[in-house]
Every structure is written in C-alpha cells, then in structure tokens.
Design a protein around this motif. Structure first.
Motif, PDB file in Angstrom:
ATOM      1  N   ILE A 180      43.672-103.023 -12.590  1.00 62.81           N
ATOM      2  CA  ILE A 180      42.838-102.146 -11.770  1.00 62.81           C
ATOM      3  C   ILE A 180      43.653-100.904 -11.439  1.00 62.81           C
ATOM      4  CG2 ILE A 180      41.584-101.919  -9.604  1.00 62.81           C
ATOM      5  CD1 ILE A 180      41.287-104.949  -9.564  1.00 62.81           C
ATOM      6  N   SER A 181      43.132 -99.748 -11.796  1.00 59.77           N
ATOM      7  CA  SER A 181      43.827 -98.487 -11.521  1.00 59.77           C
ATOM      8  C   SER A 181      43.314 -97.896 -10.224  1.00 59.77           C
ATOM      9  CB  SER A 181      43.621 -97.505 -12.674  1.00 59.77           C
ATOM     10  OG  SER A 181      44.235 -97.980 -13.856  1.00 59.77           O
ATOM     11  N   ILE A 182      44.180 -97.767  -9.235  1.00 63.29           N
ATOM     12  CA  ILE A 182      43.806 -97.322  -7.899  1.00 63.29           C
ATOM     13  C   ILE A 182      44.613 -96.085  -7.512  1.00 63.29           C
ATOM     14  CG2 ILE A 182      43.823 -97.964  -5.450  1.00 63.29           C
ATOM     15  CD1 ILE A 182      43.331-100.804  -6.264  1.00 63.29           C
ATOM     16  N   SER A 183      43.914 -95.056  -7.053  1.00 63.04           N
ATOM     17  CA  SER A 183      44.584 -93.822  -6.640  1.00 63.04           C
ATOM     18  C   SER A 183      45.171 -93.983  -5.240  1.00 63.04           C
ATOM     19  CB  SER A 183      43.598 -92.656  -6.660  1.00 63.04           C
ATOM     20  OG  SER A 183      44.204 -91.490  -6.150  1.00 63.04           O
ATOM     21  N   ILE A 184      46.413 -93.507  -5.074  1.00 61.84           N
ATOM     22  CA  ILE A 184      47.062 -93.566  -3.758  1.00 61.84           C
ATOM     23  C   ILE A 184      47.438 -92.172  -3.268  1.00 61.84           C
ATOM     24  CG2 ILE A 184      47.948 -95.908  -4.081  1.00 61.84           C
ATOM     25  CD1 ILE A 184      50.648 -94.681  -4.846  1.00 61.84           C
ATOM     26  N   VAL A 190      48.397 -99.096   0.613  1.00 61.25           N
ATOM     27  CA  VAL A 190      47.781 -99.671  -0.575  1.00 61.25           C
ATOM     28  C   VAL A 190      46.494-100.396  -0.194  1.00 61.25           C
ATOM     29  CG1 VAL A 190      48.066-101.366  -2.434  1.00 61.25           C
ATOM     30  CG2 VAL A 190      49.975 -99.882  -1.802  1.00 61.25           C
ATOM     31  N   SER A 191      46.484-101.059   0.953  1.00 59.11           N
ATOM     32  CA  SER A 191      45.273-101.754   1.416  1.00 59.11           C
ATOM     33  C   SER A 191      44.105-100.791   1.547  1.00 59.11           C
ATOM     34  CB  SER A 191      45.539-102.445   2.758  1.00 59.11           C
ATOM     35  OG  SER A 191      46.510-103.456   2.626  1.00 59.11           O
ATOM     36  N   GLN A 192      44.386 -99.599   2.082  1.00 60.61           N
ATOM     37  CA  GLN A 192      43.346 -98.586   2.222  1.00 60.61           C
ATOM     38  C   GLN A 192      42.844 -98.136   0.850  1.00 60.61           C
ATOM     39  OE1 GLN A 192      44.570 -95.096   4.408  1.00 60.61           O
ATOM     40  NE2 GLN A 192      42.649 -94.007   4.035  1.00 60.61           N
ATOM     41  N   ALA A 193      43.752 -98.000  -0.106  1.00 58.46           N
ATOM     42  CA  ALA A 193      43.378 -97.593  -1.465  1.00 58.46           C
ATOM     43  C   ALA A 193      42.483 -98.648  -2.117  1.00 58.46           C
ATOM     44  CB  ALA A 193      44.632 -97.369  -2.304  1.00 58.46           C
ATOM     45  N   VAL A 194      42.796 -99.918  -1.899  1.00 58.12           N
ATOM     46  CA  VAL A 194      41.976-100.997  -2.455  1.00 58.12           C
ATOM     47  C   VAL A 194      40.586-100.989  -1.839  1.00 58.12           C
ATOM     48  CG1 VAL A 194      41.734-103.510  -2.625  1.00 58.12           C
ATOM     49  CG2 VAL A 194      43.966-102.444  -3.014  1.00 58.12           C
ATOM     50  N   GLU A 195      40.510-100.789  -0.517  1.00 63.96           N
ATOM     51  CA  GLU A 195      39.213-100.745   0.164  1.00 63.96           C
ATOM     52  C   GLU A 195      38.353 -99.599  -0.367  1.00 63.96           C
ATOM     53  OE1 GLU A 195      39.994-100.499   4.306  1.00 63.96           O
ATOM     54  OE2 GLU A 195      40.719-102.565   4.489  1.00 63.96           O
ATOM     55  N   GLU A 196      38.968 -98.447  -0.588  1.00 59.04           N
ATOM     56  CA  GLU A 196      38.223 -97.308  -1.094  1.00 59.04           C
ATOM     57  C   GLU A 196      37.767 -97.525  -2.532  1.00 59.04           C
ATOM     58  OE1 GLU A 196      40.216 -93.616  -0.576  1.00 59.04           O
ATOM     59  OE2 GLU A 196      40.296 -93.775   1.627  1.00 59.04           O
ATOM     60  N   TYR A 197      38.564 -98.249  -3.292  1.00 57.19           N
ATOM     61  CA  TYR A 197      38.209 -98.517  -4.693  1.00 57.19           C
ATOM     62  C   TYR A 197      36.921 -99.343  -4.773  1.00 57.19           C
ATOM     63  CZ  TYR A 197      38.603-100.240  -9.493  1.00 57.19           C
ATOM     64  OH  TYR A 197      38.355-100.554 -10.813  1.00 57.19           O
ATOM     65  N   PHE A 198      36.761-100.296  -3.855  1.00 56.85           N
ATOM     66  CA  PHE A 198      35.602-101.181  -3.885  1.00 56.85           C
ATOM     67  C   PHE A 198      34.457-100.703  -2.976  1.00 56.85           C
ATOM     68  CE2 PHE A 198      39.022-104.085  -5.233  1.00 56.85           C
ATOM     69  CZ  PHE A 198      38.470-104.524  -6.424  1.00 56.85           C
ATOM     70  N   ALA A 199      34.635 -99.596  -2.294  1.00 54.43           N
ATOM     71  CA  ALA A 199      33.594 -99.088  -1.411  1.00 54.43           C
ATOM     72  C   ALA A 199      32.468 -98.435  -2.216  1.00 54.43           C
ATOM     73  CB  ALA A 199      34.196 -98.077  -0.438  1.00 54.43           C
ATOM     74  N   ALA A 200      31.237 -98.465  -1.670  1.00 51.92           N
ATOM     75  CA  ALA A 200      30.098 -97.809  -2.306  1.00 51.92           C
ATOM     76  C   ALA A 200      30.242 -96.298  -2.161  1.00 51.92           C
ATOM     77  CB  ALA A 200      28.791 -98.281  -1.668  1.00 51.92           C
ATOM     78  N   ASN A 229      46.732-113.753 -12.544  1.00 52.17           N
ATOM     79  CA  ASN A 229      47.656-112.656 -12.224  1.00 52.17           C
ATOM     80  C   ASN A 229      46.882-111.349 -12.287  1.00 52.17           C
ATOM     81  OD1 ASN A 229      50.380-114.241 -12.498  1.00 52.17           O
ATOM     82  ND2 ASN A 229      49.211-114.742 -14.324  1.00 52.17           N
ATOM     83  N   ILE A 230      46.624-110.759 -11.139  1.00 50.90           N
ATOM     84  CA  ILE A 230      45.883-109.495 -11.122  1.00 50.90           C
ATOM     85  C   ILE A 230      46.872-108.339 -11.030  1.00 50.90           C
ATOM     86  CG2 ILE A 230      45.542-109.589  -8.601  1.00 50.90           C
ATOM     87  CD1 ILE A 230      42.778-108.271  -9.179  1.00 50.90           C
ATOM     88  N   VAL A 231      46.732-107.389 -11.934  1.00 48.86           N
ATOM     89  CA  VAL A 231      47.651-106.254 -12.034  1.00 48.86           C
ATOM     90  C   VAL A 231      46.991-105.036 -11.401  1.00 48.86           C
ATOM     91  CG1 VAL A 231      48.927-104.735 -13.601  1.00 48.86           C
ATOM     92  CG2 VAL A 231      48.670-107.176 -14.138  1.00 48.86           C
ATOM     93  N   ILE A 232      47.661-104.431 -10.422  1.00 46.06           N
ATOM     94  CA  ILE A 232      47.148-103.226  -9.768  1.00 46.06           C
ATOM     95  C   ILE A 232      48.018-102.043 -10.161  1.00 46.06           C
ATOM     96  CG2 ILE A 232      46.669-102.112  -7.564  1.00 46.06           C
ATOM     97  CD1 ILE A 232      46.148-104.826  -6.362  1.00 46.06           C
ATOM     98  N   HIS A 233      47.414-101.086 -10.810  1.00 46.19           N
ATOM     99  CA  HIS A 233      48.098 -99.877 -11.244  1.00 46.19           C
ATOM    100  C   HIS A 233      47.897 -98.794 -10.190  1.00 46.19           C
ATOM    101  CE1 HIS A 233      47.873 -96.066 -13.917  1.00 46.19           C
ATOM    102  NE2 HIS A 233      49.109 -96.244 -13.515  1.00 46.19           N
ATOM    103  N   LEU A 234      48.979 -98.372  -9.554  1.00 48.85           N
ATOM    104  CA  LEU A 234      48.913 -97.354  -8.496  1.00 48.85           C
ATOM    105  C   LEU A 234      49.078 -95.971  -9.122  1.00 48.85           C
ATOM    106  CD1 LEU A 234      51.094 -99.098  -5.767  1.00 48.85           C
ATOM    107  CD2 LEU A 234      48.615 -99.251  -6.125  1.00 48.85           C
ATOM    108  N   LYS A 235      48.022 -95.176  -9.055  1.00 49.50           N
ATOM    109  CA  LYS A 235      48.039 -93.831  -9.626  1.00 49.50           C
ATOM    110  C   LYS A 235      48.471 -92.824  -8.564  1.00 49.50           C
ATOM    111  CE  LYS A 235      43.750 -93.817 -10.902  1.00 49.50           C
ATOM    112  NZ  LYS A 235      42.487 -93.360 -11.544  1.00 49.50           N
ATOM    113  N   ARG A 236      49.565 -92.121  -8.829  1.00 48.50           N
ATOM    114  CA  ARG A 236      50.072 -91.142  -7.871  1.00 48.50           C
ATOM    115  C   ARG A 236      49.582 -89.755  -8.196  1.00 48.50           C
ATOM    116  NH1 ARG A 236      56.359 -92.568  -8.204  1.00 48.50           N
ATOM    117  NH2 ARG A 236      55.797 -92.653 -10.389  1.00 48.50           N
TER     118      ARG A 236
END
Length: 236
Positions: A180-184, A190-200, A229-236
């Motif tokens: 999962i590629s998540i922008s930070i 990171v928790s906030q980034a995950v919440e925003e990724y799954f938000a409508a 094993n879930i891989v989270i890709h943090l995009k800077r």
C-alpha cells in the motif's frame, strides 16, 4: 525479536548469554535476567543486520531483505526445486534465505538478471526492489505450475468503491495488491496517513445508472483480504 514469534519447522534456540554461538543454528543473548529463556523463531540467521560493502550502495536492498527474511518467504522458496540454471536468481535468493549470510552483496550482484535497469553500485529504491522481487518469485512459481503461497503471505485483495451522490448507486472494483503506497507529505503521523488513505474522498463521476455527467461521488478504498505480511510504502 518482535515479528519472529511464528513457529515453523526451522527454528533457532535463543537463551540468555550475550554470545553468538553458531551463526546458522543457535544464537545466545543476554536478557538481563538470571533465568534462562528459550525463544523459538521461524528463521535461521545471524544476529544483527546485513553488512554493507564499500562502494556497493546496497543499503536499499539490506533494508528490505532484513525484513523479508523474517517472514514466511522460506516456505515459498522451498517449492522452487529441481532447477538446473546456475544463474537462476530465485535459486540464489533461496540459498540466501536458507543460509543467512552476513552480506547480500553476492545476491545483489545478480539482481540485473531480473531487474535489467539495475546496475550494481548505484543507489536504488527499496520499494521498486520489493516489487521486482515479488514479481520474480511469483513468475517462477507460475512457470513451474506451483501454488507457492505468495498470495496468502504477501498478497491481498483491495476494493475501490464509488458511490454516486445523485442516485446512490455503487460501483466497485477489486485488485490484487502486495503493498500500500501512502503519502506522508502533509501529515504528522503514519497513523494519520493511513486514515486518510482509507477515508472517503469526493471525485467527479459519470454515473452509468442515472446518466449524470460531470457529477460527483464519494470514493473509498477498503481491504477485502489482508496478507500475513502487509507492506506499507511511505511516499515522501
């Protein structure tokens, strides 16, 4: 030893001396207590991280491989056998996982056989390396008509759902994912980034049900299945 509690056929015994007894089969560490404690983990590796090589610039690979070799990857690679190709990357990767050497340099020198853009000694992206690694392992299993278990260990199902604001109709699409590629860039944690990724989120939408054009809708992402094993890709 967080992340290494799963019990598998191959195990390491760890007790309470801070001394490396055997790099492959037995590790001993100090725990600060007098009573001995045995911990069983699912991999056979020396203590500590992988060593870099001067001028090799393989930190990107070390960071990933140190994590991957503590997963169930060895169970996948055990299904790759009877290979006669001396330059087979999957065979060499399997040997790396099973033997647990202190450096990944010999393996990375052969990386351009599956990642043609790679040149040894140049900096690369760890996420790109992960994608290429998973593609190679998976294609090898398909070539030999074997179910290597990659889908259970590293792959899941991700669903994208769109709800029309005009008529409420729902459209969804499922895709296989390995990370999962998540922008930070604009978040504090990171928790906030995950919440925003799954938000409508609001999107422009041409609804096939009510025929509205340039209308609006809400789009959201959910995970229908989650791999071990879930891989989270943090995009800077």
């Amino acid at each position: 030893m967080t992340g290494c509690t799963r019990i598998e056929p191959r195990q390491i015994d760890i007790n309470t001396e801070y001394q490396h007894i055997n790099r492959k089969r037995k590790l001993q560490f100090a725990t600060g207590t007098k009573s001995a404690k045995e911990i069983k983990i699912s991999c056979v590796y020396p203590s500590g991280g992988l060593l870099n090589s001067k001028g090799a610039n393989i930190c990107f690979a070390n960071a990933l491989l140190q994590c991957v070799r503590l997963t169930d990857m060895h169970r996948i690679l055990q299904l790759h056998d009877n290979c006669s190709d001396d330059r087979c990357f999957t065979c060499n990767f399997k040997e790396f996982i099973e033997e647990g050497p202190a450096t990944a340099a010999p393996l990375i020198r052969q990386l351009n056989t599956v990642w043609h853009e790679y040149r040894f000694g140049k900096q690369q992206d760890a996420h790109e390396f992960f994608v290429k690694l998973m593609q190679e392992v998976w294609s090898t299993c398909i070539d030999t008509n074997q179910d290597c278990g990659v889908r259970n260990i590293f792959y899941g199902i991700q669903k994208s759902t769109v709800v029309c604001d005009t008529c409420g109709s729902v459209s969804s699409k499922e895709d296989v994912y390995s990370d999962i590629s998540i922008s930070i860039e604009e978040v504090q944690t990171v928790s906030q980034a995950v919440e925003e990724y799954f938000a409508a989120v609001p999107v422009e939408y041409n609804c096939l049900v009510c025929k509205s054009k340039n209308g609006s809708a809400k789009k959201m992402t959910t995970l229908d299945s989650i791999p071990k094993n879930i891989v989270i890709h943090l995009k800077r």
